[in-house]
Design a protein around this motif. Structure first.
Motif, mmCIF file in Angstrom:
data_model
loop_
_atom_site.group_PDB
_atom_site.id
_atom_site.type_symbol
_atom_site.label_atom_id
_atom_site.label_comp_id
_atom_site.label_asym_id
_atom_site.label_seq_id
_atom_site.Cartn_x
_atom_site.Cartn_y
_atom_site.Cartn_z
ATOM 1 N N PRO A 1 0.357 -1.550 -0.026
ATOM 2 C CA PRO A 1 0.137 0.441 0.049
ATOM 3 C C PRO A 1 1.189 0.977 -0.297
ATOM 4 C CG PRO A 1 -0.807 -1.381 1.772
ATOM 5 C CD PRO A 1 0.502 -1.762 1.624
ATOM 6 N N GLU A 2 2.273 1.432 0.766
ATOM 7 C CA GLU A 2 2.742 1.972 0.739
ATOM 8 C C GLU A 2 4.345 2.219 1.077
ATOM 9 O OE1 GLU A 2 1.995 5.510 3.608
ATOM 10 O OE2 GLU A 2 0.740 3.875 5.105
ATOM 11 N N PRO A 3 5.406 2.794 1.244
ATOM 12 C CA PRO A 3 6.832 2.140 1.083
ATOM 13 C C PRO A 3 6.780 1.762 2.321
ATOM 14 C CG PRO A 3 6.582 4.710 -0.570
ATOM 15 C CD PRO A 3 5.608 3.745 0.140
ATOM 16 N N TRP A 4 7.346 0.954 2.321
ATOM 17 C CA TRP A 4 7.936 0.704 3.738
ATOM 18 C C TRP A 4 8.525 1.596 4.451
ATOM 19 C CZ3 TRP A 4 10.177 -5.277 3.868
ATOM 20 C CH2 TRP A 4 9.385 -5.536 3.884
ATOM 21 N N HIS A 5 9.196 3.201 4.369
ATOM 22 C CA HIS A 5 9.767 3.611 5.341
ATOM 23 C C HIS A 5 8.523 5.155 5.723
ATOM 24 C CE1 HIS A 5 9.439 7.223 2.726
ATOM 25 N NE2 HIS A 5 9.279 6.501 1.305
ATOM 26 N N LYS A 6 7.699 4.623 4.775
ATOM 27 C CA LYS A 6 6.405 5.393 5.307
ATOM 28 C C LYS A 6 6.019 4.742 6.983
ATOM 29 C CE LYS A 6 5.613 8.597 1.455
ATOM 30 N NZ LYS A 6 5.103 9.312 0.870
ATOM 31 N N LEU A 7 5.842 3.920 6.867
ATOM 32 C CA LEU A 7 5.405 3.565 8.256
ATOM 33 C C LEU A 7 6.319 3.351 9.366
ATOM 34 C CD1 LEU A 7 5.054 -0.506 6.580
ATOM 35 C CD2 LEU A 7 3.451 1.280 6.500
ATOM 36 N N ARG B 1 6.289 1.453 11.881
ATOM 37 C CA ARG B 1 6.486 -0.265 12.418
ATOM 38 C C ARG B 1 7.123 -1.020 11.233
ATOM 39 N NH1 ARG B 1 5.172 -2.147 18.533
ATOM 40 N NH2 ARG B 1 7.595 -2.509 18.838
ATOM 41 N N VAL B 2 8.399 -1.822 10.996
ATOM 42 C CA VAL B 2 7.911 -2.396 10.163
ATOM 43 C C VAL B 2 8.989 -3.546 11.370
ATOM 44 C CG1 VAL B 2 9.089 -3.955 8.057
ATOM 45 C CG2 VAL B 2 7.940 -1.883 8.465
ATOM 46 N N LYS B 3 8.240 -5.344 11.109
ATOM 47 C CA LYS B 3 8.691 -6.098 11.726
ATOM 48 C C LYS B 3 8.944 -7.514 11.244
ATOM 49 C CE LYS B 3 5.657 -5.606 16.006
ATOM 50 N NZ LYS B 3 4.905 -5.530 16.430
ATOM 51 N N ALA C 1 2.443 -5.863 10.245
ATOM 52 C CA ALA C 1 3.622 -5.485 10.568
ATOM 53 C C ALA C 1 4.425 -6.238 10.240
ATOM 54 C CB ALA C 1 3.925 -4.244 12.753
ATOM 55 N N VAL C 2 4.201 -7.057 10.157
ATOM 56 C CA VAL C 2 5.313 -8.031 10.249
ATOM 57 C C VAL C 2 5.007 -8.472 8.279
ATOM 58 C CG1 VAL C 2 5.569 -10.812 10.279
ATOM 59 C CG2 VAL C 2 5.073 -9.427 12.657
ATOM 60 N N LYS C 3 6.103 -8.096 7.757
ATOM 61 C CA LYS C 3 6.710 -8.058 6.684
ATOM 62 C C LYS C 3 7.179 -9.044 5.767
ATOM 63 C CE LYS C 3 4.584 -3.694 5.739
ATOM 64 N NZ LYS C 3 3.390 -3.565 4.593
ATOM 65 N N GLY C 4 7.714 -9.594 6.434
ATOM 66 C CA GLY C 4 8.335 -10.974 6.071
ATOM 67 C C GLY C 4 8.867 -12.066 6.917
ATOM 68 N N ILE C 5 9.896 -12.648 6.358
ATOM 69 C CA ILE C 5 10.671 -13.784 7.191
ATOM 70 C C ILE C 5 11.848 -14.513 6.172
ATOM 71 C CG2 ILE C 5 9.311 -15.571 5.642
ATOM 72 C CD1 ILE C 5 9.882 -17.349 8.873
ATOM 73 N N PRO D 1 -0.305 -7.641 3.483
ATOM 74 C CA PRO D 1 -0.324 -7.753 1.792
ATOM 75 C C PRO D 1 0.914 -7.626 0.832
ATOM 76 C CG PRO D 1 -0.885 -5.604 2.111
ATOM 77 C CD PRO D 1 -0.905 -5.719 3.109
ATOM 78 N N ASP D 2 1.664 -7.592 1.037
ATOM 79 C CA ASP D 2 3.203 -7.645 0.763
ATOM 80 C C ASP D 2 4.289 -7.883 1.754
ATOM 81 O OD1 ASP D 2 3.362 -5.599 3.170
ATOM 82 O OD2 ASP D 2 4.245 -3.778 2.147
ATOM 83 N N PHE D 3 3.439 -9.077 2.557
ATOM 84 C CA PHE D 3 4.503 -9.753 3.174
ATOM 85 C C PHE D 3 5.608 -10.838 2.054
ATOM 86 C CE2 PHE D 3 5.959 -13.772 4.623
ATOM 87 C CZ PHE D 3 5.778 -13.732 5.989
ATOM 88 N N VAL D 4 6.872 -11.000 2.419
ATOM 89 C CA VAL D 4 7.340 -11.551 1.932
ATOM 90 C C VAL D 4 7.928 -12.632 2.573
ATOM 91 C CG1 VAL D 4 9.612 -9.517 2.554
ATOM 92 C CG2 VAL D 4 9.481 -10.735 -0.190
ATOM 93 N N LEU D 5 7.996 -13.542 1.948
ATOM 94 C CA LEU D 5 8.664 -14.768 2.119
ATOM 95 C C LEU D 5 10.303 -14.809 1.469
ATOM 96 C CD1 LEU D 5 8.008 -17.899 3.754
ATOM 97 C CD2 LEU D 5 8.227 -18.382 1.409
ATOM 98 N N MET D 6 11.446 -14.796 2.403
ATOM 99 C CA MET D 6 12.559 -15.008 1.904
ATOM 100 C C MET D 6 13.579 -15.822 1.421
ATOM 101 S SD MET D 6 13.199 -10.906 0.899
ATOM 102 C CE MET D 6 14.851 -10.692 0.777
#
Lengths: 437, 437
Positions: free
Chosen positions: A122-128, A130-132, A177-181, A211-216
């Motif tokens: 929805p927006e770049p992470w720097h605008k959030l 908190r990102v976990k 706030a959890v954006k990936g693993i 919606p932009d959770f990322v499986l690294m």
């Protein structure tokens, strides 16, 4: 031989004096040994240096009508994309072939999420606020560092013998706030664990709130057996697609431990939509990666089958080194009841769990004796191992003779740290709770 | 031959019909010609492809005790740092040698300023309400795009025959939101201008309000004469240091147009403090650049003197192409009074200023006739040329015979666009005000 746990105090004092004397003898030799990084040794480099001469003539440089020498083809040389699709079991249009570092490709995904957002952000992470980011631990320090670099809060997830604790993961991803693993699905760094099919399935079928959770998905050791036959792995892209998450995963691999560590090629594999989006984002910073080196790799490695043949040659060099580590740990530490460790059949590490509270001291002693190791704690977020137990042993770089010395010294250091702890009456001399057996 | 300006309407109508007929004849041939990018042609690539074979043996890979094949040396192979220091006239510790793209290094500087801040940044740029960047125009679209990508406001600065208009620049940098300027000091893209010594001095001595103002010094064509002797250039790092601005400048160069465009090496040169800081920032994303390719370049190019010898070979291929462009422009457009253009002695472009208001139409006609050019406006911020006049001609890629055809078609398109404009009564048929002569 007596375990340290059952040893009485006066025996422990005598033992400590003997260990210190033995270590002093090693120190006097002023050796400089290194078991810090998963770095191939010279013998491995030499046996793949034919790659330097596979591409000699200008006319060889034309591949599928593309002159590899000139600008262009941001997604990589078509032949290199086909090569990686063959190795990973995905489609060429799902790949983007990069330069000499898959770490850089991982960084790019997170950096672009931060500055511009991913396909479904929805927006770049720097605008959030908190990102976990989920960090199965012990894990790879350079993974954790990328997300830390962009200000994400690192959440430790317990590693189990079948991979990350999926109950924890499924619970945690309900937080938007959890954006990936971060995942190393085959021969995980450092434990050498291969994720169970059930774990992989549950990861592919996650229902994250973001919606932009990322499986690294860092498939760093996808063809990296040093003992026993090749262990097949599923195509994570298909699995995610089948579970309704086509754009959730980015898979990474490289030839850093197949050809030359500093001069290999890398790949990111993802849905065709993600690859298109990534190209749009990368177009601001480059015209193309080094396609000449991509072509060299295609000519040298050819396909998955031939790559496995190259890996069998590496295995011949690596297997004695891993055997040496296992033999010395079994001889020096097992009978004394000191710690637990893995016996992986691939990857680049042996994950050793020292008696809780002694890892840092052990590595300080190693350093004083001339043995460099990955710093204690490095395998946990923020470099802090809550049990002060896990130590990553990287036996690939030194020749076997040096490795033997380094391991002898290492075991003496483990013993000294454990004895010091016992005599200080701090804690029982057994392994930490983070052990994976 | 009559100039279009003095031609009466009925003669102009006849002329237009003749031009359209000639263009239709070219169209019927369905040619596909390309003068869009500063891309070396096949003959240039072939004559430097010996670089593919300079590095053959494992024992050659050890350089200053460093095995170029393995991980490590983030700032680059010491020998490669010495090479670039020799070419640029700075010190090895002021260089960081990168991969195949200097554009990527420029991007990294701006990206890191955005996410983390530069050495003297009070805070990262993404936290600022507004960031402005100076863009001497016409200039290089890929420069402008990097700063646009990170949300900077692009401020057009007039180019003069001696470089950017320094009165404008000195006034603009008093605004603390102005964070930097893009410069191509030698054979500027596209005008082929060499900045005057006075301009360079004033740039080095700027007193910007922003403490982290950055002089982006893209020395892309530092040794790229195609006609006449090598033109020496000063060391911008020393000049900035002498003016009390040691950390203000980042200089860039690459071998993209010396060896292989897609497989060269790049460099960023800056104060030793800046290089250390940059390494700290880059350490999150990579272990090292491709040192094997750096070593290949050191073995092949050796030093500045030998690099100039290689460039002399390129000049032999390029000079006839640039001559062809000049001859056809002089023959077809000069007598008709259509536009003005540069006659550079180096670089990769001829900057043509079409009659104001006709550049877009000219290039649309080119496209229809099978000639691909850099889009009109691309040389200005946001892709908008206020005069709709500047067209960047890139003659390096096609062989001379194709180039002749492309230029014939191009001149017909210029003529048609000018005649259409005249007959529509829109504006006078002469060059725009942005002309540089």
């Amino acid at each position: 031989m007596q375990t340290y746990e059952t040893m009485d105090i006066s025996a422990a004092r005598l033992e400590l004096a003997a260990v210190q004397e033995a270590l002093a003898a090693w120190q006097a030799k002023a050796l400089r040994l290194n078991m810090a990084r998963g770095k191939p040794g010279k013998a491995q480099l030499d046996q793949v240096s034919d790659i330097l001469t596979v591409l000699q003539q200008p006319e060889q440089c034309i591949s599928d009508g593309v002159d590899a020498r000139n600008y262009g083809e941001l997604a990589g040389l078509p032949a290199a994309r086909r090569y990686w699709a063959d190795v990973l079991g995905c489609q060429p249009e799902q790949t983007l072939v990069g330069g000499n570092s898959s770490l850089t490709l991982m960084y790019e995904v997170i950096a672009k999420a931060y500055s511009h957002g991913l396909l479904h952000s929805p927006e770049p992470w720097h605008k959030l606020e908190r990102v976990k980011f989920l960090c199965p631990s012990p894990g790879y320090d350079r993974h954790f560092r990328i997300t830390e670099f962009f200000g994400a809060e690192l959440i430790t997830v317990t590693m189990t013998p079948t991979g990350p604790d999926m109950d924890q993961v499924e619970r945690l991803v309900r937080d938007p706030a959890v954006k990936g693993i971060w995942c190393v699905p085959k021969y995980s760094n450092p434990d050498g664990i291969i994720y169970a099919d059930e774990t992989v399935k549950r990861l592919a079928a996650l229902r994250p709130a973001a919606p932009d959770f990322v499986l690294m998905w860092d498939n760093a050791y996808c063809v990296h057996e040093f003992s026993g036959p090749f262990v097949a792995f599923g195509d994570i892209l298909s699995l995610c697609q089948g579970a309704g998450n086509p754009d959730m995963v980015f898979e990474f691999a490289s030839t850093s431990k197949i050809t030359l560590p500093g001069a290999g090629i890398s790949v990111v594999a993802a849905s065709a939509d993600n690859i298109r989006h990534l190209q749009t984002l990368l177009a601001a910073q480059m015209i193309s990666f080094d396609k000449v080196n991509q072509l060299r790799h295609v000519l040298y490695l050819k396909d998955r089958a031939n790559t496995l043949a190259v890996m069998a040659r590496h295995a011949k060099v690596l297997e004695p080194k891993f055997r040496c580590v296992q033999e010395i740990l079994a001889r020096e530490l097992a009978p004394r009841g000191l710690g637990t460790w893995q016996q992986p059949k691939g990857g680049y590490f042996v994950s050793y769990y020292a008696p809780a509270g002694t890892a840092k001291r052990t590595l300080a002693l190693c350093k004083a004796a001339g043995v460099t190791m990955t710093p204690a704690g490095a395998t946990y977020p923020y470099g802090v191992d809550p049990m002060d137990s896990n130590i990553r042993i990287a036996p690939s770089f030194p020749p076997v003779q040096e490795l033997e010395q380094a391991m002898e010294i290492f075991c003496l250091c483990v013993r000294q740290a454990a004895l010091e702890q016992k005599l200080a009456g701090k804690a029982p001399c057994h392994g930490g709770e983070n052990m994976v057996e």
